[in-house]
Scaffold this motif. Structure first.
Motif, PDB file in Angstrom:
ATOM      1  N   VAL A 104      65.328  12.557  39.943  1.00 54.42           N
ATOM      2  CA  VAL A 104      63.875  12.576  39.759  1.00 54.42           C
ATOM      3  C   VAL A 104      63.412  11.128  39.659  1.00 54.42           C
ATOM      4  O   VAL A 104      63.757  10.428  38.703  1.00 54.42           O
ATOM      5  N   ASP A 105      62.650  10.687  40.657  1.00 60.87           N
ATOM      6  CA  ASP A 105      62.157   9.314  40.701  1.00 60.87           C
ATOM      7  C   ASP A 105      60.654   9.276  40.509  1.00 60.87           C
ATOM      8  O   ASP A 105      59.914  10.027  41.160  1.00 60.87           O
ATOM      9  N   THR A 106      60.206   8.398  39.629  1.00 65.21           N
ATOM     10  CA  THR A 106      58.800   8.045  39.561  1.00 65.21           C
ATOM     11  C   THR A 106      58.670   6.807  40.438  1.00 65.21           C
ATOM     12  O   THR A 106      59.435   5.848  40.281  1.00 65.21           O
ATOM     13  N   GLU A 107      57.735   6.858  41.358  1.00 68.43           N
ATOM     14  CA  GLU A 107      57.599   5.787  42.339  1.00 68.43           C
ATOM     15  C   GLU A 107      56.172   5.247  42.378  1.00 68.43           C
ATOM     16  O   GLU A 107      55.217   6.002  42.255  1.00 68.43           O
ATOM     17  N   ALA A 128      59.014  12.156  42.821  1.00 63.22           N
ATOM     18  CA  ALA A 128      59.804  12.833  43.853  1.00 63.22           C
ATOM     19  C   ALA A 128      61.095  13.332  43.226  1.00 63.22           C
ATOM     20  O   ALA A 128      61.809  12.574  42.572  1.00 63.22           O
ATOM     21  N   THR A 129      61.363  14.611  43.416  1.00 61.24           N
ATOM     22  CA  THR A 129      62.609  15.202  42.942  1.00 61.24           C
ATOM     23  C   THR A 129      63.449  15.546  44.162  1.00 61.24           C
ATOM     24  O   THR A 129      63.002  16.285  45.040  1.00 61.24           O
ATOM     25  N   TYR A 130      64.624  14.961  44.230  1.00 64.10           N
ATOM     26  CA  TYR A 130      65.536  15.171  45.353  1.00 64.10           C
ATOM     27  C   TYR A 130      66.695  16.042  44.902  1.00 64.10           C
ATOM     28  O   TYR A 130      67.307  15.780  43.869  1.00 64.10           O
ATOM     29  N   GLU A 131      67.008  17.059  45.688  1.00 57.11           N
ATOM     30  CA  GLU A 131      68.210  17.850  45.454  1.00 57.11           C
ATOM     31  C   GLU A 131      69.209  17.453  46.533  1.00 57.11           C
ATOM     32  O   GLU A 131      68.918  17.561  47.734  1.00 57.11           O
ATOM     33  N   VAL A 132      70.360  16.980  46.109  1.00 64.15           N
ATOM     34  CA  VAL A 132      71.386  16.514  47.029  1.00 64.15           C
ATOM     35  C   VAL A 132      72.474  17.566  47.138  1.00 64.15           C
ATOM     36  O   VAL A 132      72.976  18.074  46.135  1.00 64.15           O
ATOM     37  N   GLU A 133      72.815  17.910  48.366  1.00 60.80           N
ATOM     38  CA  GLU A 133      73.852  18.907  48.636  1.00 60.80           C
ATOM     39  C   GLU A 133      74.748  18.370  49.740  1.00 60.80           C
ATOM     40  O   GLU A 133      74.259  17.962  50.788  1.00 60.80           O
ATOM     41  N   VAL A 140      63.193  18.391  48.664  1.00 59.98           N
ATOM     42  CA  VAL A 140      62.384  17.398  47.982  1.00 59.98           C
ATOM     43  C   VAL A 140      61.160  18.104  47.438  1.00 59.98           C
ATOM     44  O   VAL A 140      60.545  18.927  48.134  1.00 59.98           O
ATOM     45  N   LEU A 141      60.817  17.778  46.200  1.00 63.61           N
ATOM     46  CA  LEU A 141      59.589  18.273  45.588  1.00 63.61           C
ATOM     47  C   LEU A 141      58.769  17.059  45.198  1.00 63.61           C
ATOM     48  O   LEU A 141      59.228  16.202  44.447  1.00 63.61           O
ATOM     49  N   PHE A 142      57.546  16.962  45.745  1.00 60.84           N
ATOM     50  CA  PHE A 142      56.648  15.862  45.425  1.00 60.84           C
ATOM     51  C   PHE A 142      55.584  16.330  44.455  1.00 60.84           C
ATOM     52  O   PHE A 142      54.967  17.381  44.659  1.00 60.84           O
ATOM     53  N   LEU A 143      55.372  15.537  43.411  1.00 65.51           N
ATOM     54  CA  LEU A 143      54.276  15.747  42.467  1.00 65.51           C
ATOM     55  C   LEU A 143      53.383  14.519  42.595  1.00 65.51           C
ATOM     56  O   LEU A 143      53.855  13.400  42.478  1.00 65.51           O
TER      57      LEU A 143
END
Length: 144
Positions: A104-107, A128-133, A140-143
């Motif tokens: 979860v990155d605040t940018e 931006a929340t990144y799910e890595v698989e 990716v979920l953007f708020l």
């Protein structure tokens, strides 16, 4: 506390038992490495390097709207347009939280565009929340 709420929301959105995965330093490095490579490619407007960080079936979500689009072809279409229109792009991470395979990155984002012969600058904050698989960004979920 706000970030805990966001992470919980993301876990509910991408509900899997792997959310509680180990956060060993090896896992953290692998998860953050791909996100960092993606961010560098974004800042350089390098579409090929950017796309290489994503799973072929990537999902892009916006909160609260939901799924915006799915698949690498659509991702390419969206970001090729952005990269070609922007004269400058820079996303800088101001805060990062890691939970298992989630980053979860605040940018702080700065974008410059030419519009009617004038350069316009747009600055905004995004989460931006990144799910890595399997070593690639799957969701990716953007708020905003």
């Amino acid at each position: 506390m706000k970030i805990v709420s966001i992470i919980f929301s993301v876990a509910m959105l991408f509900s899997t038992s792997a959310f509680a995965a180990s956060t060993s330093s090896e896992t953290v490095n692998n998860v953050t490495d791909i996100v960092d490579i993606q961010l560098k490619a974004y800042n350089n407007r390098d579409i090929e390097a950017f796309l290489a960080t994503y799973h072929k079936d990537v999902e892009i979500h916006y909160f609260p709207e939901g799924l915006k689009y799915k698949g690498k072809d659509k991702l390419k279409e969206e970001y090729e347009m952005l990269f070609s229109r922007a004269s400058y792009l820079n996303a800088a991470i101001t805060h990062r939280e890691i939970q298992g395979r989630f980053v979860v990155d605040t940018e702080e984002v700065t974008a410059k565009f030419l519009y009617q012969g004038k350069e316009l600058e747009n600055k905004f904050k995004a989460i931006a929340t990144y799910e890595v698989e399997d070593g690639l960004i799957k969701r990716v979920l953007f708020l905003k």
